[in-house]
Write a protein that holds these residues in place. Structure first.
Motif, PDB file in Angstrom:
ATOM      1  N   GLY A  16       0.805  -1.214   0.000  1.00  0.00           N
ATOM      2  CA  GLY A  16       0.000   0.000   0.000  1.00  0.00           C
ATOM      3  C   GLY A  16       0.834   1.258   0.000  1.00  0.00           C
ATOM      4  N   ARG A  50      -2.867  -6.932   5.777  1.00  0.00           N
ATOM      5  CA  ARG A  50      -2.846  -6.545   4.359  1.00  0.00           C
ATOM      6  C   ARG A  50      -2.541  -7.699   3.404  1.00  0.00           C
ATOM      7  NH1 ARG A  50       1.237  -1.580   4.739  1.00  0.00           N
ATOM      8  NH2 ARG A  50       2.196  -3.037   6.188  1.00  0.00           N
ATOM      9  N   SER A 104       0.290   4.761  11.171  1.00  0.00           N
ATOM     10  CA  SER A 104      -1.144   4.643  11.435  1.00  0.00           C
ATOM     11  C   SER A 104      -1.898   5.946  11.176  1.00  0.00           C
ATOM     12  CB  SER A 104      -1.378   4.185  12.882  1.00  0.00           C
ATOM     13  OG  SER A 104      -0.796   5.105  13.790  1.00  0.00           O
ATOM     14  N   MET A 117      -5.867  -0.519   4.808  1.00  0.00           N
ATOM     15  CA  MET A 117      -5.474   0.641   5.615  1.00  0.00           C
ATOM     16  C   MET A 117      -5.929   0.499   7.063  1.00  0.00           C
ATOM     17  SD  MET A 117      -6.169   3.844   3.041  1.00  0.00           S
ATOM     18  CE  MET A 117      -5.175   4.076   1.561  1.00  0.00           C
ATOM     19  N   SER A 121       1.451   3.668   3.092  1.00  0.00           N
ATOM     20  CA  SER A 121       2.249   4.070   4.252  1.00  0.00           C
ATOM     21  C   SER A 121       2.004   3.121   5.405  1.00  0.00           C
ATOM     22  CB  SER A 121       1.893   5.504   4.675  1.00  0.00           C
ATOM     23  OG  SER A 121       2.575   5.858   5.854  1.00  0.00           O
ATOM     24  N   SER A 122       3.032   2.946   6.224  1.00  0.00           N
ATOM     25  CA  SER A 122       2.910   2.065   7.386  1.00  0.00           C
ATOM     26  C   SER A 122       2.575   2.839   8.656  1.00  0.00           C
ATOM     27  CB  SER A 122       4.223   1.297   7.593  1.00  0.00           C
ATOM     28  OG  SER A 122       5.307   2.200   7.753  1.00  0.00           O
ATOM     29  N   ARG A 156      -2.223   6.459   7.491  1.00  0.00           N
ATOM     30  CA  ARG A 156      -3.173   5.499   6.933  1.00  0.00           C
ATOM     31  C   ARG A 156      -4.607   5.920   7.182  1.00  0.00           C
ATOM     32  NH1 ARG A 156      -0.322   1.201   9.276  1.00  0.00           N
ATOM     33  NH2 ARG A 156      -2.146   0.723  10.536  1.00  0.00           N
TER      34      ARG A 156
END
Length: 316
Positions: A19, A93, A24, A88, A21-22, A27
């Protein structure tokens, strides 16, 4: 399709979609933004489809093709955006092998259908402007239906070739796709085999499915412009250009350009961050803008929308 069976060609049973971005907080911000984007896209395209269905004034070839385009756009974003939104929220994921194949195939069918539909819609305007006296004959109901059948046939065959030659390769790890859905270029980077043949095949398919429709569009526009410039009234030229050329050129540019960059470049030019942005543009943004472009620049659509609102207000 036996060649797609993972048991014969891969030790990977599922993929992880990395995806955007990691973080939070990022996201959740992206989740809110894309959820609104998705809902507005469904609302806009659904409204156009409903208006065309309800109002008999829209039961002509131009709006028939526009209603199909709106249905394709709603399906197109639904193929990718819900999965992206779920990923997200849930950090795992993952996407199974079968789901990845189905998503890739469906995405390609709808994307190729859009390519062909844009060419058909420009051809419709070409006939209307250059051959107005023969329009009802050249764009009869049976011909329009045949065009749609050909469109879907090309889309299914093209998607089958893309998907088959991508997913029959061995995938033995890593299994992290640096993308927000299973798109061909991103998945190919994980193959445990030489993908030079796939690069050549993708270029050939891109030439047939992207450049050929685009060439037909450009050729149609050359004839359209020639006919428009022969109109003696400057106001008539302006109205013809406004209702036909501007909307279609905008749509064609924002869809074909990033799609050609993605599917016709060498595999060595792969850039995951750029690819995600390009995919967003021809998948999400084009579907979002289509109803805005066609409705805000089309007086008939605005009048029909106000009429529907007026009828509902009177009924209440």
């Amino acid at each position: 399709m036996q060649r797609l069976g993972k048991e014969n060609h891969s030790s990977v049973s599922e993929f992880i979609l990395l995806g955007f971005s990691s973080e939070s907080q990022v996201r959740m911000a992206l989740f809110t933004f894309f959820l609104l984007f998705y809902l507005i896209t469904l609302l806009g395209n659904g409204l156009i489809t409903t208006l065309i269905y309800l109002d008999s004034c829209f039961h002509i070839p131009m709006y028939f093709f526009l209603s199909i385009l709106s249905l394709v756009d709603m399906s197109y974003v639904t193929t990718t955006v819900p999965q992206m939104l779920v990923n997200m929220v849930y950090p795992r994921r993952t996407i199974s092998w079968g789901t990845c194949v189905a998503q890739m195939f469906t995405f390609l069918v709808l994307g190729i259908a859009k390519c062909v539909l844009y060419a058909i819609m420009v051809y419709d305007r070409y006939v209307a402007i250059c051959f107005p006296l023969h329009y009802t004959l050249l764009m009869s109901r049976s011909i329009c239906i045949k065009m749609v059948i050909v469109c879907w046939s090309i889309s299914i065959v093209g998607a089958l070739v893309y998907t088959d030659f991508t997913m029959h390769l061995p995938y033995c790890g890593p299994h992290k796709i640096n993308h927000f859905f299973c798109e061909v270029p991103a998945v190919l980077k994980l193959a445990c085999a030489d993908t030079s043949f796939n690069d050549q095949l993708d270029f050939i398919l891109g030439f047939i499915l992207l450049l050929v429709p685009l060439s037909l569009i450009l050729a149609s526009y050359l004839h359209i412009f020639a006919s428009i410039f022969r109109i003696r009234s400057s106001q008539g030229r302006l109205e013809s250009f406004s209702t036909c050329a501007v909307t279609h050129i905008t749509v064609v540019t924002m869809f074909y350009a990033p799609a050609m960059i993605m599917y016709m470049r060498p595999g060595s030019w792969y850039d995951p961050e750029q690819d995600k942005k390009l995919a967003l543009f021809y998948n999400v943004v084009s579907a979002f803008l289509n109803p805005i472009i066609y409705s805000l620049r089309n007086k008939d659509v605005k009048v029909a929308f106000l009429k529907v609102l007026g009828n509902r207000g009177t009924a209440q």
